[in-house]
Design a protein around this motif. Structure first.
Motif, short mmCIF file in Angstrom:
data_model
loop_
_atom_site.label_atom_id
_atom_site.label_comp_id
_atom_site.label_asym_id
_atom_site.label_seq_id
_atom_site.Cartn_x
_atom_site.Cartn_y
_atom_site.Cartn_z
N LEU A 99 144.03 -40.14 -98.83
CA LEU A 99 142.86 -39.87 -98.00
C LEU A 99 142.89 -38.47 -97.42
CD1 LEU A 99 142.78 -43.16 -95.87
CD2 LEU A 99 141.74 -42.77 -98.11
N SER A 100 141.71 -37.88 -97.25
CA SER A 100 141.55 -36.62 -96.52
C SER A 100 140.70 -36.92 -95.29
CB SER A 100 140.87 -35.57 -97.39
OG SER A 100 140.54 -34.42 -96.63
N VAL A 101 141.23 -36.58 -94.10
CA VAL A 101 140.58 -36.95 -92.84
C VAL A 101 140.70 -35.79 -91.85
CG1 VAL A 101 140.42 -38.70 -91.05
CG2 VAL A 101 141.49 -39.27 -93.23
N PRO A 102 139.62 -35.43 -91.13
CA PRO A 102 139.76 -34.44 -90.06
C PRO A 102 140.78 -34.91 -89.03
CG PRO A 102 137.45 -34.84 -90.54
CD PRO A 102 138.23 -35.87 -91.31
N MET A 103 141.57 -33.99 -88.49
CA MET A 103 142.66 -34.33 -87.60
C MET A 103 142.20 -35.19 -86.42
SD MET A 103 145.83 -34.23 -86.69
CE MET A 103 146.66 -32.91 -87.60
N GLN A 139 141.09 -31.34 -107.18
CA GLN A 139 142.32 -30.57 -107.31
C GLN A 139 143.45 -31.16 -106.48
OE1 GLN A 139 141.78 -26.41 -106.60
NE2 GLN A 139 143.85 -25.87 -107.19
N GLU A 140 143.12 -31.73 -105.33
CA GLU A 140 144.14 -32.30 -104.45
C GLU A 140 144.45 -33.76 -104.77
OE1 GLU A 140 145.84 -30.67 -102.16
OE2 GLU A 140 144.80 -28.78 -102.52
N GLY A 141 143.72 -34.34 -105.73
CA GLY A 141 143.96 -35.73 -106.09
C GLY A 141 143.57 -36.71 -105.01
N ILE A 142 142.51 -36.39 -104.24
CA ILE A 142 142.07 -37.24 -103.13
C ILE A 142 141.19 -38.38 -103.66
CG2 ILE A 142 140.71 -37.29 -101.01
CD1 ILE A 142 143.37 -35.81 -100.77
N ASP A 143 141.48 -39.60 -103.21
CA ASP A 143 140.68 -40.75 -103.60
C ASP A 143 139.47 -40.94 -102.71
OD1 ASP A 143 142.45 -41.85 -105.72
OD2 ASP A 143 143.86 -42.11 -104.05
N LEU A 144 139.58 -40.51 -101.44
CA LEU A 144 138.50 -40.74 -100.49
C LEU A 144 138.64 -39.75 -99.34
CD1 LEU A 144 136.15 -42.78 -99.91
CD2 LEU A 144 137.77 -44.01 -98.46
N SER A 145 137.51 -39.16 -98.94
CA SER A 145 137.48 -38.25 -97.79
C SER A 145 136.58 -38.82 -96.71
CB SER A 145 136.96 -36.86 -98.20
OG SER A 145 137.76 -36.29 -99.20
#
Length: 299
Positions: A99-103, A139-145
Motif C-alpha cells: 500500500l501507498s498511504v500519505p503519512m 514502478q513501485e509495485g503498489i497494489d493500492l494507493s
C-alpha cells in the motif's frame, strides 16, 4: 534450436516493462535481479528478437517488445487474476499487499483500519509505504494507493470511500496574539502556513451557509510539503491554515487548535482508494477497499 516461450519468462518480461528496469522488477517479483535478466534473455532467445534496448542509464522496450507487451500483458494479468481468485476462494485470502498511504492518513486513520483488516485476513502480508508525494504505482509495485483530496484524470481506477470537510484552523496562542478573523477576507491580513502540495495553496474560495461566496488570496509566510509538519506548525502558533476534518479532529478535540469561520465552507475533499493502471486487481486490494468502505460508512 529455439525452445517454446515459458510463461514464467513472460511474467519476468512484463514486470520489467511495467517497472521500467530489472532492479525494480526483481523487487516486485521477490527474486534476484540476475534471475530476472536470465528469464528475459531466455524469452528473447525463444522468440528470436530483442525485447529491450539497454543503455548504461535506462532501458526501453523495442518495437517488438512493445508488441509483445501490448498483446500479452493484459492476457497475463487476466490469467493471474483468475488463478488467484480460484486459489484464494479455496484457501482463503492470503499473499502480499503493498500500500501507498500519505503519512498523516496512515497515522490518524488507516492504522486502526489495517489492524482490524489483518485480524479478519491473517493470511495477508502487508507492506505500508507512507509518503505525501504521489509515486508511480507500477514502478513501485503498489497494489493500492490511498489519497485524500481531488484526483486528476488518469489511467488509474479510483473508488471514493467518502467525503470530508476542509476546516480553517489556528492555535489559541496565535489567535490571542493576532486576533480572530470574522470573514474570509480577514485571512489576507493574517500569517498563513501554506501546504505546497496543493495546486493553489494561497487561493481559497468560501461559500457562506446563506449562499454568499468570497474568494481570498492569503500570504504564505511559511510553507511545507508535509501535512504532519503543517499540523505541528499550526499547534506552535505559526499562523492559520486549512486541514481536512479527518486530520484536524484530534487537535480540535484536545483544544490545541480552534476552528475559524464555521459558518463559511470550503469545497469538500474525497478519500480515494486508487488501483494501479492495468486490468489485474489483486483480490487482497479489493477486499481491503470493501473493508474500508464498510468501516468508514459510520464515521
Amino acid at each position: 534450436m529455439a525452445t517454446d516461450p515459458d510463461i514464467n519468462d513472460l511474467k519476468a518480461f512484463v514486470a520489467v516493462a511495467e517497472a521500467g528496469g530489472f532492479t525494480a522488477a526483481a523487487d516486485r517479483l521477490g527474486v534476484a535481479k540476475s534471475r530476472v535478466s536470465q528469464k528475459v534473455s531466455r524469452l528473447e532467445a525463444s522468440l528470436g528478437v530483442s525485447l529491450f534496448s539497454r543503455t548504461t542509464r535506462r532501458i526501453n522496450t523495442t518495437p517488438e517488445g512493445e508488441f509483445v507487451y501490448g498483446r500479452c500483458g493484459p492476457l497475463l494479468s487476466e490469467l493471474t487474476e483468475v488463478l488467484e481468485e480460484v486459489g484464494q476462494a479455496k484457501t482463503g485470502l492470503r499473499g502480499p499487499l503493498r500500500l501507498s498511504v500519505p503519512m498523516e492518513l496512515a497515522v490518524q486513520s488507516l492504522a486502526p483500519l489495517v489492524r482490524r483488516f489483518m485480524i479478519v485476513y491473517p493470511g495477508v502480508q502487508l507492506e505500508l509505504r507512507s509518503s505525501d508525494h504521489i509515486i508511480d504505482p507500477v514502478q513501485e509495485g503498489i497494489d493500492l494507493s490511498f489519497r485524500l483530496g481531488w484526483l486528476k484524470e488518469s489511467r488509474q481506477k479510483a473508488v471514493k470511500l467518502r467525503d470530508f470537510e476542509q476546516v480553517v484552523v489556528a492555535s489559541p496562542d496565535y489567535l490571542a496574539r493576532a486576533g480572530m478573523p470574522q470573514t474570509p477576507v480577514d485571512l489576507a491580513n493574517h500569517d498563513w502556513i501554506a501546504l505546497s502540495l496543493l495546486p493553489a495553496p494561497l487561493t481559497w474560495s468560501f461559500v457562506h451557509q446563506d449562499g454568499r461566496e468570497e474568494r481570498v488570496q492569503v500570504r504564505g509566510q511559511c510553507k511545507t510539503d508535509a501535512t504532519t509538519l503543517l499540523r505541528a506548525l499550526l499547534r506552535e502558533g505559526m499562523g492559520i491554515s486549512v486541514l481536512h476534518e479527518l486530520y484536524a479532529a484530534p487537535d480540535l478535540s484536545a483544544g490545541a487548535l480552534v476552528r475559524l469561520l464555521p459558518e463559511w465552507h470550503l469545497p469538500r475533499v474525497g478519500l480515494y482508494a486508487v488501483y494501479p493502471p492495468g486490468r489485474f486487481v489483486s483480490p487482497r486490494a479489493r477486499a481491503l477497499v470493501e473493508f474500508c468502505r464498510s468501516e468508514l460508512a459510520g464515521f
